[in-house]
Design an enzyme around this catalytic site. Structure first.
Site, mmCIF file in Angstrom:
data_model
loop_
_atom_site.group_PDB
_atom_site.id
_atom_site.type_symbol
_atom_site.label_atom_id
_atom_site.label_comp_id
_atom_site.label_asym_id
_atom_site.label_seq_id
_atom_site.Cartn_x
_atom_site.Cartn_y
_atom_site.Cartn_z
ATOM 1 N N CYS A 54 0.861 -1.173 0.000
ATOM 2 C CA CYS A 54 0.000 0.000 0.000
ATOM 3 C C CYS A 54 0.911 1.240 0.000
ATOM 4 C CB CYS A 54 -0.896 0.000 1.239
ATOM 5 S SG CYS A 54 -1.841 1.532 1.423
ATOM 6 N N ASP A 61 -0.159 -6.010 0.185
ATOM 7 C CA ASP A 61 -1.381 -6.332 -0.542
ATOM 8 C C ASP A 61 -1.106 -7.581 -1.366
ATOM 9 O OD1 ASP A 61 -3.107 -4.195 0.218
ATOM 10 O OD2 ASP A 61 -1.981 -2.855 -1.089
ATOM 11 N N VAL A 76 6.961 -12.385 -24.492
ATOM 12 C CA VAL A 76 7.662 -12.235 -23.222
ATOM 13 C C VAL A 76 8.096 -13.615 -22.727
ATOM 14 C CG1 VAL A 76 5.583 -12.309 -21.750
ATOM 15 C CG2 VAL A 76 7.628 -11.120 -20.950
ATOM 16 N N GLU A 77 9.313 -13.686 -22.240
ATOM 17 C CA GLU A 77 9.838 -14.935 -21.685
ATOM 18 C C GLU A 77 9.303 -15.074 -20.263
ATOM 19 O OE1 GLU A 77 11.736 -17.682 -19.633
ATOM 20 O OE2 GLU A 77 12.493 -15.667 -19.185
ATOM 21 N N SER A 78 8.778 -16.254 -19.932
ATOM 22 C CA SER A 78 8.009 -16.427 -18.689
ATOM 23 C C SER A 78 8.838 -16.274 -17.410
ATOM 24 C CB SER A 78 7.277 -17.773 -18.689
ATOM 25 O OG SER A 78 8.194 -18.837 -18.781
ATOM 26 N N HIS A 95 -3.636 -0.721 -6.419
ATOM 27 C CA HIS A 95 -3.878 -1.883 -7.283
ATOM 28 C C HIS A 95 -4.089 -1.466 -8.732
ATOM 29 C CE1 HIS A 95 -4.181 -3.828 -3.495
ATOM 30 N NE2 HIS A 95 -5.462 -3.584 -3.273
#
Length: 159
Positions: A54, A61, A76-78, A95
């Protein structure tokens, strides 16, 4: 099988000495070539253990992040994505901001045809937050609108 040329720039996968950054670090993201750019297909990632702080209280969070995209030339490479998402651990943001930051970083990295990020955050103070952000190139604007409408309908149904 992928060639060494196609794997150039993929440095984290298989590297046992990777350092986990717990401060926001988009530089860790890596890509590789999409072997099927002529196809319209969806790639989805599920991160059930996303954490951030937060920005006001510094309290942790916890959330569940879903990322889906239609790739263009780069993907994107994981493992790099996992390290990137982990780097939010000590990042203080709301968030909604985290979801939008993730979306923008991935769009900038890959230039996908379409990308969406959804966050399902655990309740704090009795309130859960479920932010959704999406991006689409010109050809996928209708999909972008449709997905947003679906998210709005789902939110209304959950009331």
């Amino acid at each position: 099988m992928r060639t060494e040329n196609e794997l150039e720039g993929v440095t984290l996968l298989g590297n046992r000495h990777v350092q986990y950054s717990d401060n926001y670090n988009p530089e860790v993201l890596e890509t590789f070539p999409n072997k099927h750019p002529e196809n319209e297909y969806l790639v989805t990632f599920n991160c059930p253990e996303f954490t951030t702080l937060c920005p006001k209280t510094g309290q942790p969070d916890f959330g569940h992040i879903y990322i889906s995209y239609i790739p263009r030339e780069r993907m994107v490479e994981s493992k790099s994505l996992k390290l990137y998402l982990f780097s939010f651990r000590n990042h203080g943001d709301f968030h909604e901001d985290c979801v939008n930051i993730i979306m923008k970083d991935l769009v900038s990295l890959m230039d996908p045809k379409y990308l969406e990020v959804t966050g399902y955050f655990m309740p704090r103070g009795g309130i859960s937050i479920y932010p959704f952000a999406n991006y689409a190139d010109e050809e996928h604007q209708e999909l972008k609108k449709q997905r947003l409408i679906e998210q709005l309908k789902q939110s209304s149904a959950n009331r």
